[in-house]
Design a protein around this motif. Structure first.
Motif, PDB file in Angstrom:
ATOM      1  N   PHE A 101       6.116 -10.946   5.248  1.00  0.00           N
ATOM      2  CA  PHE A 101       5.115 -10.204   6.313  1.00  0.00           C
ATOM      3  C   PHE A 101       4.553  -9.056   5.816  1.00  0.00           C
ATOM      4  CE2 PHE A 101       8.462 -11.156   9.606  1.00  0.00           C
ATOM      5  CZ  PHE A 101       8.028 -11.893   9.872  1.00  0.00           C
ATOM      6  N   CYS A 102       4.900  -8.051   4.387  1.00  0.00           N
ATOM      7  CA  CYS A 102       4.124  -7.367   3.873  1.00  0.00           C
ATOM      8  C   CYS A 102       3.076  -7.178   2.902  1.00  0.00           C
ATOM      9  CB  CYS A 102       5.441  -6.434   2.772  1.00  0.00           C
ATOM     10  SG  CYS A 102       6.330  -5.808   3.477  1.00  0.00           S
ATOM     11  N   ALA A 103       3.119  -8.745   1.798  1.00  0.00           N
ATOM     12  CA  ALA A 103       2.368  -9.512   1.329  1.00  0.00           C
ATOM     13  C   ALA A 103       0.719 -10.066   2.130  1.00  0.00           C
ATOM     14  CB  ALA A 103       2.707 -10.247   0.675  1.00  0.00           C
ATOM     15  N   MET A 104       1.336  -9.907   3.669  1.00  0.00           N
ATOM     16  CA  MET A 104       0.035 -10.479   3.924  1.00  0.00           C
ATOM     17  C   MET A 104      -0.811  -9.433   4.749  1.00  0.00           C
ATOM     18  SD  MET A 104      -0.604 -13.425   3.984  1.00  0.00           S
ATOM     19  CE  MET A 104       0.141 -14.204   2.123  1.00  0.00           C
ATOM     20  N   ALA A 105       0.043  -8.149   5.175  1.00  0.00           N
ATOM     21  CA  ALA A 105      -0.754  -6.932   4.963  1.00  0.00           C
ATOM     22  C   ALA A 105      -0.944  -6.275   4.425  1.00  0.00           C
ATOM     23  CB  ALA A 105       0.309  -5.844   5.867  1.00  0.00           C
ATOM     24  N   GLY A 106      -0.388  -6.301   3.047  1.00  0.00           N
ATOM     25  CA  GLY A 106      -1.214  -6.066   1.522  1.00  0.00           C
ATOM     26  C   GLY A 106      -2.281  -6.933   1.650  1.00  0.00           C
ATOM     27  N   LEU A 107      -2.335  -8.288   1.961  1.00  0.00           N
ATOM     28  CA  LEU A 107      -3.561  -8.746   1.268  1.00  0.00           C
ATOM     29  C   LEU A 107      -4.967  -8.824   2.453  1.00  0.00           C
ATOM     30  CD1 LEU A 107      -2.265 -11.840   0.158  1.00  0.00           C
ATOM     31  CD2 LEU A 107      -3.367 -10.526  -1.222  1.00  0.00           C
ATOM     32  N   THR A 108      -4.798  -8.906   3.397  1.00  0.00           N
ATOM     33  CA  THR A 108      -6.068  -8.565   4.365  1.00  0.00           C
ATOM     34  C   THR A 108      -6.684  -7.171   4.818  1.00  0.00           C
ATOM     35  OG1 THR A 108      -4.118  -8.484   6.318  1.00  0.00           O
ATOM     36  CG2 THR A 108      -4.837 -10.615   5.743  1.00  0.00           C
ATOM     37  N   ALA A 109      -5.649  -5.950   4.221  1.00  0.00           N
ATOM     38  CA  ALA A 109      -6.005  -4.683   4.200  1.00  0.00           C
ATOM     39  C   ALA A 109      -6.569  -4.448   3.327  1.00  0.00           C
ATOM     40  CB  ALA A 109      -5.568  -4.274   4.546  1.00  0.00           C
ATOM     41  N   GLY A 110      -6.139  -5.701   2.290  1.00  0.00           N
ATOM     42  CA  GLY A 110      -6.439  -4.690   0.864  1.00  0.00           C
ATOM     43  C   GLY A 110      -6.393  -3.590   0.577  1.00  0.00           C
ATOM     44  N   ARG A 111      -4.907  -3.714   0.784  1.00  0.00           N
ATOM     45  CA  ARG A 111      -4.078  -2.173   0.528  1.00  0.00           C
ATOM     46  C   ARG A 111      -2.800  -3.305  -1.531  1.00  0.00           C
ATOM     47  NH1 ARG A 111      -3.234   2.139   4.047  1.00  0.00           N
ATOM     48  NH2 ARG A 111      -1.753   2.681   2.343  1.00  0.00           N
ATOM     49  N   SER A 112      -3.428  -2.020  -2.347  1.00  0.00           N
ATOM     50  CA  SER A 112      -2.238  -2.532  -2.920  1.00  0.00           C
ATOM     51  C   SER A 112      -2.070  -1.014  -3.788  1.00  0.00           C
ATOM     52  CB  SER A 112      -2.558  -3.536  -4.012  1.00  0.00           C
ATOM     53  OG  SER A 112      -3.944  -2.666  -4.703  1.00  0.00           O
ATOM     54  N   GLU A 113      -0.210  -0.979  -3.610  1.00  0.00           N
ATOM     55  CA  GLU A 113       0.056   0.228  -4.824  1.00  0.00           C
ATOM     56  C   GLU A 113       1.054  -0.265  -5.839  1.00  0.00           C
ATOM     57  OE1 GLU A 113      -0.457   3.632  -5.158  1.00  0.00           O
ATOM     58  OE2 GLU A 113      -1.317   3.268  -3.711  1.00  0.00           O
ATOM     59  N   GLU A 114       0.574  -0.225  -7.087  1.00  0.00           N
ATOM     60  CA  GLU A 114       1.981  -0.676  -8.186  1.00  0.00           C
ATOM     61  C   GLU A 114       3.830   0.225  -7.871  1.00  0.00           C
ATOM     62  OE1 GLU A 114       1.252  -2.851 -10.896  1.00  0.00           O
ATOM     63  OE2 GLU A 114      -0.522  -2.926 -11.010  1.00  0.00           O
ATOM     64  N   LEU A 115       4.899  -1.156  -7.214  1.00  0.00           N
ATOM     65  CA  LEU A 115       5.777  -0.637  -7.233  1.00  0.00           C
ATOM     66  C   LEU A 115       6.166   0.247  -8.116  1.00  0.00           C
ATOM     67  CD1 LEU A 115       7.867  -3.924  -6.764  1.00  0.00           C
ATOM     68  CD2 LEU A 115       7.200  -2.027  -5.426  1.00  0.00           C
ATOM     69  N   LYS A 124     -11.897  -6.024  -4.446  1.00  0.00           N
ATOM     70  CA  LYS A 124     -11.076  -5.352  -5.261  1.00  0.00           C
ATOM     71  C   LYS A 124     -11.911  -4.803  -6.550  1.00  0.00           C
ATOM     72  CE  LYS A 124      -7.387  -2.787  -6.454  1.00  0.00           C
ATOM     73  NZ  LYS A 124      -6.982  -2.893  -8.107  1.00  0.00           N
ATOM     74  N   GLY A 125     -11.898  -6.037  -7.240  1.00  0.00           N
ATOM     75  CA  GLY A 125     -13.057  -5.625  -8.505  1.00  0.00           C
ATOM     76  C   GLY A 125     -14.230  -5.639  -8.654  1.00  0.00           C
ATOM     77  N   ARG A 126     -15.081  -6.196  -7.352  1.00  0.00           N
ATOM     78  CA  ARG A 126     -16.430  -6.638  -6.832  1.00  0.00           C
ATOM     79  C   ARG A 126     -16.767  -7.490  -7.712  1.00  0.00           C
ATOM     80  NH1 ARG A 126     -18.165  -1.528  -4.438  1.00  0.00           N
ATOM     81  NH2 ARG A 126     -16.041   0.281  -4.019  1.00  0.00           N
ATOM     82  N   ILE A 127     -16.477  -8.582  -7.735  1.00  0.00           N
ATOM     83  CA  ILE A 127     -17.004  -9.986  -9.252  1.00  0.00           C
ATOM     84  C   ILE A 127     -17.552 -10.983  -7.268  1.00  0.00           C
ATOM     85  CG2 ILE A 127     -16.627 -11.673  -9.843  1.00  0.00           C
ATOM     86  CD1 ILE A 127     -14.285  -9.272 -11.512  1.00  0.00           C
ATOM     87  N   GLY A 128     -18.548 -11.133  -7.493  1.00  0.00           N
ATOM     88  CA  GLY A 128     -18.798 -12.195  -6.925  1.00  0.00           C
ATOM     89  C   GLY A 128     -18.702 -13.037  -6.777  1.00  0.00           C
ATOM     90  N   LEU A 129     -18.224 -13.941  -5.523  1.00  0.00           N
ATOM     91  CA  LEU A 129     -17.703 -15.441  -6.059  1.00  0.00           C
ATOM     92  C   LEU A 129     -18.399 -16.280  -6.477  1.00  0.00           C
ATOM     93  CD1 LEU A 129     -16.615 -16.173  -2.435  1.00  0.00           C
ATOM     94  CD2 LEU A 129     -15.130 -15.538  -4.178  1.00  0.00           C
TER      95      LEU A 129
END
Lengths: 160, 659
Positions: free
Chosen positions: A32-46, A79-84
């Motif tokens: 649940f947490c990982a999907m929320a972070g990925l879809t919201a683009g939120r990451s924070e190192e533990l 996140k790295g603004r890298i084009g596909l």
């Protein structure tokens, strides 16, 4: 091999959800947490206290492991603004996150980043809830709506 | 350790080319060597080169300094200066190679006993401290130094002690620990003082107390909840017993409770179904599936996974020939190795294939509902089940109300008590929730109930205390080391001065037996006892005695190389100083001009075990006349200079300034 890790805070916050989730596991809470972070683009190192979980995708999530890996790659490219189509960079990001073989298909860096998204996702969810969720049924309904909304403006949003 | 100068050689430099040999036929240095050089022949340059070669400082010369050593107007590319020492009889040579074109100086060291030639300044470790520039200045100097030791405004005498005893090393240690502290403190955030540390410690103690209080509060709340629940259940039983006669209503209530249980089971079932659906990421939002599909397509465009893996290139590197048939060259190997790093490995390609395959597998067929809409249907079922559960709960409450209303005052009283217990239960539950809350959104003045938040603050305070404690402790340790160093330096300096004064005065008593004088103190400069100043001869004698006594501490013997030792002194002073110097040192080398010869040279010769008399002049139009009466076989001529080794020639040489 690195393991999935979830913040102790998150486990406390989701304790009623876990208690009322039929057949639920701690891996569900991580998901649940990982999907929320990925879809919201939120990451924070533990940083603070966290619980070490397994180093493999449990049975319920094994069939969808590829999607989780793919979402991690896409989120990191965004996140790295890298084009596909930036061949070298795409290859580099993929190699840094995804390992061939192994229990979970992730490199140590990949695991670290996925844990960071789970951590960021927990913070995102905790910010959205006025009080911590009291039951699984309430959580699932609100969670689905929140993640759906987050996807509208996160790394998986339609280009536009 | 006995250090002597065996000679030096100069070639291609501003001073004339020369090879000075200060040794006797047996290979030992002359006790005294006079080198008569007219002003302008390069005395100062030679002195500077000697110091630069011995101290290794030439390695740090800039381009201008290097090029400045080339004779004006000349265009040759290089020059060389070499000084030969004897250290306890063993040769040791320091050399400076000058590259005028590139403005570079290279030092070379030759130590036949240990490794031959080193292309750098590399003295034996035990000699290094004696070759420090400040120390060299004590035995290679111009005649003014002996006088300067008495200048009240200068600290040359104290500096000399520092240089010899290396007291500056203690200051270096003090500076080093200070810098180490600064570096450690700079890298640390948070408080660095005792007061700030005390505040932090108080905060942490308060937090720990709060944690204990909250933990106990939670334990009590859990127990109180069980009590409230039990009392509520007990009251429920009483109400049930009192209203047992209302058979139909009780039966309806029982049915309603069964329906409520069924509704709860339906919610659970719907929750299970929704959970199963939500476990597929694609169900969370159609955008996820679309984004992954786009990524998969882009992989096709990039031709990933690759047909060739990194392993192919790695294997190819081991071959003698490329697949094109050409022999494998170094350039090709580099290219292939670089390429291997760019492509995915076999296993990475394999993983990418699996991911792509899974994405394809989950792409819904046209007309099929999407996973997202599947989840939405499950969530709708869940909402419906939850609504039905709420209705069932409401029905139970209404039927119960009916029974209680008909049960009389006693039942109402019990119900009120039960409500109070249920309320208490709810409040306790809220308290436990607050304690279990992560405490992410606590406002500044708000009381904190979250144990997780308290623990985070305890951890943070602990980290800061650890850091601050280390920093504060480090400051205290730094101060202790510096205090020890200062005390050690002070004690060492006082002891050394006292010993030096005693040794100097003993020596002066013997040397100046007819002209007694005593040193009173060394406080920056030398101070005579009972008199502000002495005669010029007395002052110089004391100065040289002080220097040589200092140099001989630790059983070391150094040469004394002095440019213009007597300057403009009158004859009697020259004689007194001249008689003194040979007794003070094991080797005395001095640069003089013809006008300094009188009185001084004779006085020195009278006390010297043996003496070398060299005369050196530059070959110019002005000195051409000197070439006509050179003593046969007693001179060496280079392209631009003449060195004569002859006492008679030395005594009659009459040029003061280069013509």
């Amino acid at each position: 091999m690195a393991s999935f890790r979830i913040r102790e805070d998150a486990l406390n916050w989701l304790s009623d959800v876990q208690r009322t989730l039929p057949g639920g596991t701690i891996f569900d809470l991580y998901y649940f947490c990982a999907m929320a972070g990925l879809t919201a683009g939120r990451s924070e190192e533990l940083k603070g206290a966290s619980r070490e979980m397994v180093d493999y995708f449990v049975a319920d999530y094994k069939p969808v492991a590829s999607f989780i890996l793919a979402m991690l790659v896409v989120a990191e490219l965004k996140k790295g603004r890298i084009g596909l189509t930036e061949e070298g960079e795409v290859r580099e990001v993929f190699r840094s996150l995804v390992a061939g073989g192994g229990e979970n298909g992730l490199t140590d860096e990949g695991m670290k980043r996925l844990n960071a998204y789970a951590n960021g996702g927990y913070e995102y969810l905790a910010e959205q809830w006025e009080q911590r969720p009291q039951s699984a049924e309430e959580f699932i309904r609100t969670y689905s709506a929140l993640v759906g909304e987050a996807a509208e403006s996160g790394p998986f949003a339609a280009p536009g | 350790m006995r250090i002597s100068i065996a000679g030096w050689q100069s070639q291609g430099l501003r001073c004339p080319d020369v090879n000075v040999d200060l040794r006797t036929g047996e290979g030992t240095p002359f006790h005294v060597a006079f080198l008569q050089m007219p002003n302008g022949t390069g005395k100062t340059t030679t002195l500077d080169l000697l110091k630069a070669a011995l101290s290794g400082e030439a390695e740090r010369w800039d381009e201008a300094t290097v090029r400045g050593l080339r004779r004006r107007g000349e265009t040759h590319l290089g020059g060389n200066f070499k000084v030969k020492l004897l250290v306890d009889g063993r040769p040791l040579t320091f050399e400076i190679d000058l590259d005028f074109e590139n403005g570079r100086a290279t030092c070379l060291t030759t130590r036949p006993g240990s490794g031959g030639v080193h292309r750098r300044w590399a003295p034996p470790p035990e000699m290094r401290r004696f070759l420090d520039r400040s120390f060299l200045n004590l035995f290679v100097f111009n005649g003014e130094l002996a006088n300067e030791l008495f200048k009240a405004s200068a600290t040359r005498a104290e500096d000399a002690i520092d240089a010899l005893c290396q007291l500056y090393l203690l200051e270096d240690v003090s500076e080093h620990v200070e810098k180490a502290w600064e570096k450690a403190a700079a890298g640390r955030a948070g408080p660095k003082t005792e007061n700030a540390l005390a505040t932090l410690r108080t905060k942490r103690t308060d937090l720990l107390a709060r944690k204990v209080k909250l933990t106990r509060m939670r334990e009590k709340a859990v127990a109180d909840m069980a009590d409230a629940k039990a009392k509520s259940a007990e009251l429920e039983e009483k109400i049930k017993a009192k209203t047992a006669g209302m058979v139909q209503d009780q039966s309806d209530l029982a049915d309603a409770r069964t329906a409520e249980a069924s509704a709860v089971a339906d919610v659970k079932s719907a929750t299970t179904a929704a959970l199963a659906a939500i476990r597929l990421p694609l169900a969370l939002s159609p955008l996820i599936g679309e984004a992954l599909g786009t990524w998969k397509e882009s992989l096709e465009e990039l031709k990933l996974p690759e047909a060739t893996s990194a392993q192919f290139f790695t294997d190819l590197l081991k071959q003698d020939a490329c697949i094109c048939g050409n022999p494998m060259s170094e350039v090709m190997q580099e290219q292939i190795a670089a390429r291997a790093k760019l492509v995915l490995s076999t296993s990475e390609n394999g993983q990418l294939n699996i991911i792509k395959g899974d994405i394809e597998k989950y792409e819904p067929e046209p007309g099929e509902p999407s996973y997202h809409s599947g989840l939405q249907a499950k969530l709708a079922d869940l909402s419906k089940a939850r609504r039905e559960q709420l209705e069932a709960e409401q029905n139970v409450r209404a039927l119960r109300r009916k029974i209680i209303d008909a049960g009389g005052e006693q039942v109402k009283q019990w119900e009120a008590e039960q409500e109070a217990e249920d309320k208490r239960y709810g409040e306790l539950e809220d308290l436990i929730h607050s304690i279990d809350d992560p405490g992410l959104n606590v406002r500044p003045a708000e009381e904190i109930f979250s144990l997780a938040r308290i623990q985070r603050e305890i951890d943070e305070a602990t980290d800061k205390i650890t850091e601050a404690t280390n920093t504060v402790d480090l400051r205290a340790k730094t101060a202790t080391i510096q205090a020890i160093i200062n005390r050690a330096e002070d004690l060492a300096r006082r002891t050394i001065k006292r010993e030096l004064l005693d040794a100097c005065n003993q020596r002066l008593e013997q040397i100046l037996v007819n002209d007694p004088i005593e040193l009173e103190s060394i406080e920056g400069h030398l101070k005579l006892a009972g008199q502000e100043s002495g005669s010029e001869a007395q002052m110089l004698s004391v100065g040289y005695t002080f220097l040589m006594t200092l140099l001989e501490r630790g059983d070391n013997r150094f040469p004394l190389l002095v440019d213009s030792p007597v300057g403009k002194m009158d004859g009697s002073v020259r004689r007194q100083v001249g008689r003194l110097i040979p007794d003070l040192c094991s080797q005395f080398v001095t640069f003089v001009i013809n006008t300094e010869r009188a009185d001084f040279v004779t006085a020195v010769e009278g006390k010297a075990r043996d003496a070398l008399h060299l005369t050196f002049f530059r070959k110019t139009d002005g000195t051409r006349r000197l070439m006509t009466n050179l003593p046969p076989g007693r001179y060496e001529e280079t392209s631009n200079g003449v060195l004569v080794n002859d006492e008679g020639y030395f005594d009659t040489f009459d040029m003061e300034v280069e013509e």
